[in-house]
Design an enzyme around this catalytic site. Structure first.
Site, PDB file in Angstrom:
ATOM      1  CE1 TYR A  12      -4.323  -0.704  -0.282  1.00 28.21           C
ATOM      2  CE2 TYR A  12      -3.622  -2.768   0.743  1.00 28.21           C
ATOM      3  CZ  TYR A  12      -4.659  -2.049  -0.074  1.00 28.21           C
ATOM      4  OH  TYR A  12      -5.684  -2.691  -0.379  1.00 28.21           O
ATOM      5  NE  ARG A  32      -2.580   0.052  -4.996  1.00 26.91           N
ATOM      6  CZ  ARG A  32      -3.808  -0.211  -4.710  1.00 26.91           C
ATOM      7  NH1 ARG A  32      -4.163  -1.045  -3.804  1.00 26.91           N
ATOM      8  NH2 ARG A  32      -4.961   0.303  -5.243  1.00 26.91           N
ATOM      9  CD  GLN A  65     -15.833  -0.815  -9.682  1.00 30.70           C
ATOM     10  OE1 GLN A  65     -15.343  -2.116  -9.384  1.00 30.70           O
ATOM     11  NE2 GLN A  65     -15.991  -0.236 -10.571  1.00 30.70           N
ATOM     12  CG  ASN A  66     -10.863   4.220  -9.584  1.00 28.63           C
ATOM     13  OD1 ASN A  66     -10.872   3.003  -9.740  1.00 28.63           O
ATOM     14  ND2 ASN A  66     -10.740   5.126 -10.380  1.00 28.63           N
ATOM     15  CG  ASP A 115      -7.485   6.945  -7.667  1.00 28.29           C
ATOM     16  OD1 ASP A 115      -8.489   7.947  -7.432  1.00 28.29           O
ATOM     17  OD2 ASP A 115      -7.369   6.571  -8.847  1.00 28.29           O
ATOM     18  CG  HIS A 143     -14.112  -1.131  -3.951  1.00 22.20           C
ATOM     19  ND1 HIS A 143     -13.808  -1.420  -5.192  1.00 22.20           N
ATOM     20  CD2 HIS A 143     -15.257  -1.570  -3.714  1.00 22.20           C
ATOM     21  CE1 HIS A 143     -14.640  -2.232  -5.741  1.00 22.20           C
ATOM     22  NE2 HIS A 143     -15.592  -2.298  -4.921  1.00 22.20           N
ATOM     23  CB  CYS A 180     -11.065   0.715  18.906  1.00 17.36           C
ATOM     24  SG  CYS A 180      -9.725   1.913  18.252  1.00 17.36           S
ATOM     25  N   GLY A 214     -13.995   2.604 -17.581  1.00 14.83           N
ATOM     26  CA  GLY A 214     -12.820   1.935 -17.164  1.00 14.83           C
ATOM     27  C   GLY A 214     -12.689   1.062 -15.919  1.00 14.83           C
ATOM     28  CB  SER A 257     -12.302  -5.389 -15.583  1.00  9.90           C
ATOM     29  OG  SER A 257     -12.328  -5.628 -14.140  1.00  9.90           O
TER      30      SER A 257
HETATM   31  P1  NAD Z   1      -9.452  -3.371 -13.083  1.00 12.45           P
HETATM   32  O1  NAD Z   1      -7.982  -3.188 -12.932  1.00 12.45           O
HETATM   33  O2  NAD Z   1     -10.299  -4.655 -13.127  1.00 12.45           O
HETATM   34  O3  NAD Z   1      -9.974  -3.074 -14.688  1.00 12.45           O
HETATM   35  C1  NAD Z   1      -9.568  -1.675 -15.219  1.00 12.45           C
HETATM   36  C2  NAD Z   1     -10.268  -1.490 -16.755  1.00 12.45           C
HETATM   37  O4  NAD Z   1      -9.890  -0.570 -17.185  1.00 12.45           O
HETATM   38  C3  NAD Z   1     -10.100  -2.516 -17.670  1.00 12.45           C
HETATM   39  O5  NAD Z   1     -11.293  -3.252 -18.215  1.00 12.45           O
HETATM   40  C4  NAD Z   1      -9.373  -1.887 -18.806  1.00 12.45           C
HETATM   41  O6  NAD Z   1      -9.587  -2.327 -20.069  1.00 12.45           O
HETATM   42  C5  NAD Z   1      -9.867  -0.417 -18.323  1.00 12.45           C
HETATM   43  N1  NAD Z   1      -9.004   0.749 -18.963  1.00 12.45           N
HETATM   44  C6  NAD Z   1      -7.626   0.569 -18.877  1.00 12.45           C
HETATM   45  N2  NAD Z   1      -7.169   1.869 -19.288  1.00 12.45           N
HETATM   46  C7  NAD Z   1      -8.075   2.444 -19.812  1.00 12.45           C
HETATM   47  C8  NAD Z   1      -8.129   3.864 -20.146  1.00 12.45           C
HETATM   48  N3  NAD Z   1      -7.442   4.745 -20.404  1.00 12.45           N
HETATM   49  N4  NAD Z   1      -9.650   4.152 -20.500  1.00 12.45           N
HETATM   50  C9  NAD Z   1     -10.522   3.414 -20.314  1.00 12.45           C
HETATM   51  N5  NAD Z   1     -10.611   2.199 -19.701  1.00 12.45           N
HETATM   52  C10 NAD Z   1      -9.389   1.679 -19.545  1.00 12.45           C
HETATM   53  O7  NAD Z   1     -10.350  -2.317 -12.300  1.00 12.45           O
HETATM   54  P2  NAD Z   1     -11.571  -2.247 -11.626  1.00 12.45           P
HETATM   55  O8  NAD Z   1     -12.724  -2.635 -12.591  1.00 12.45           O
HETATM   56  O9  NAD Z   1     -11.591  -0.817 -11.152  1.00 12.45           O
HETATM   57  O10 NAD Z   1     -11.454  -3.183 -10.307  1.00 12.45           O
HETATM   58  C11 NAD Z   1     -10.648  -3.667  -9.435  1.00 12.45           C
HETATM   59  C12 NAD Z   1     -10.365  -3.083  -8.190  1.00 12.45           C
HETATM   60  O11 NAD Z   1      -9.166  -2.314  -8.342  1.00 12.45           O
HETATM   61  C13 NAD Z   1     -11.141  -2.055  -7.436  1.00 12.45           C
HETATM   62  O12 NAD Z   1     -11.921  -2.591  -6.384  1.00 12.45           O
HETATM   63  C14 NAD Z   1     -10.560  -0.975  -7.180  1.00 12.45           C
HETATM   64  O13 NAD Z   1     -10.763  -0.636  -6.056  1.00 12.45           O
HETATM   65  C15 NAD Z   1      -8.948  -1.221  -7.312  1.00 12.45           C
HETATM   66  N6  NAD Z   1      -7.935  -0.568  -8.165  1.00 12.45           N
HETATM   67  C16 NAD Z   1      -8.103   0.870  -7.938  1.00 12.45           C
HETATM   68  C17 NAD Z   1      -7.175   1.754  -8.263  1.00 12.45           C
HETATM   69  C18 NAD Z   1      -7.258   3.132  -8.251  1.00 12.45           C
HETATM   70  O14 NAD Z   1      -7.784   3.575  -7.243  1.00 12.45           O
HETATM   71  N7  NAD Z   1      -6.855   3.924  -9.252  1.00 12.45           N
HETATM   72  C19 NAD Z   1      -6.145   1.110  -8.896  1.00 12.45           C
HETATM   73  C20 NAD Z   1      -5.926  -0.087  -9.048  1.00 12.45           C
HETATM   74  C21 NAD Z   1      -7.010  -0.839  -8.552  1.00 12.45           C
END
Ligand code: NAD
Length: 247
Positions: free
Chosen positions: A67, A70, A101-102, A104, A119, A130, A187, A189
């Protein structure tokens, strides 16, 4: 670029409620790797091996180090034009909800307000024992950090694989999404199933689903429009043209 004007014609003209769901793909052009992209591995571990309660129980130092790495990447990242377009949508529509779901924090940094971080947030830590929570600045002085209130371990305040969602939050998202005329899915999956379910249910209630993703995803099979483009390039153009057609 696919024909933006054909897309605009297909989009609903009367929009009262609008929802946006984002995944890590929206932040990839801000320099933050997605989990399933080519930069997903760290020290040969897959994210699914590190972002779990089991991994933390077994080796909290390893999980915190991941973490911390990241957080260092995210620290210098800036919101990109896709994040900014979503802020503009929020300013334009009266009834707007962004669900991400991000972890960041880039949507907040861009200026989004009506935002649910499904998330959690990578900058927040919470006690494993606690109710203590705090925002931690990088670098963390001692890994793993301890709770200043009770001395137990702090953990990142994010939802790990295998953990349950807050049902109240999910219900709120579902009831908003069900009212939406349009939902943008950007963006993601679809490997995390719950958000897919929220969007599919909304579609069954009449929401029009627009997906932006460079690759096909689990959303693509049911999206009303699929835009196979980079979010930071396509969303600003799409938003500008759609907004003009709504005025
Ligand atoms: P994922 O990694 O499973 O999928 C990412 C998706 O984004 C893919 O389908 C890919 O084709 C698409 N993608 C990549 N670049 C792109 C672009 N420039 N424009 C449009 N689409 C693009 O991510 P998810 O579906 O968010 O789920 C996975 C988990 O990952 C989540 O729970 C999230 O919390 C976590 N995560 C978060 C971050 C962040 O906060 N930035 C980074 C990595 C993972």
């Amino acid at each position: 670029m696919i024909d933006i004007y054909t897309i605009i014609q297909k989009l609903p003209k009367n929009v009262n409620y609008i929802g946006v769901l984002t995944g890590s793909g929206i932040s990839s052009e801000s320099g933050i790797p997605t989990f399933r992209g080519k930069d997903g591995l760290w020290k040969n571990y897959r994210p699914e091996e590190l972002a779990t309660p089991y991994a933390f129980q077994k080796n909290p130092v390893l999980v915190w180090e991941w973490y911390e790495m990241r957080r260092q990447v995210i620290k210098n990242a800036k919101p990109n034009p896709a994040h900014n377009s979503i802020v503009e949508m929020e300013e334009f529509f009266e009834n707007f909800l962004l669900v991400t779901q991000n972890v960041d924090g880039l949507h907040e940094k861009a200026g989004s307000k009506n935002l649910i971080e499904l998330h959690g947030n990578i900058w927040r830590a919470r006690c494993t024992y606690c109710d203590y929570k705090e925002f931690l600045n990088t670098p963390i002085e001692k890994i793993p950090p301890a709770c200043p209130k009770c001395g137990h371990l702090l953990r990142p305040d994010v939802l790990w694989f295998g953990e349950s969602y807050d049902v109240k939050i999910l219900n709120n998202v579902q009831s908003f999404f069900n009212k939406c005329d349009v939902i943008f899915v950007i963006g993601s999956s679809g490997q995390v199933f719950v958000p897919v379910y929220l969007v599919k249910q909304a579609q069954l209630q009449g929401s029009f689903i627009v997906e932006v993703n460079i690759e096909r995803s689990l959303y693509t099979s049911f999206a009303d429009i699929f835009i196979p483009e980079k979010a930071a390039e396509s969303l600003p153009v799409l938003w500008r043209e759609w907004k003009n057609s709504l005025k």
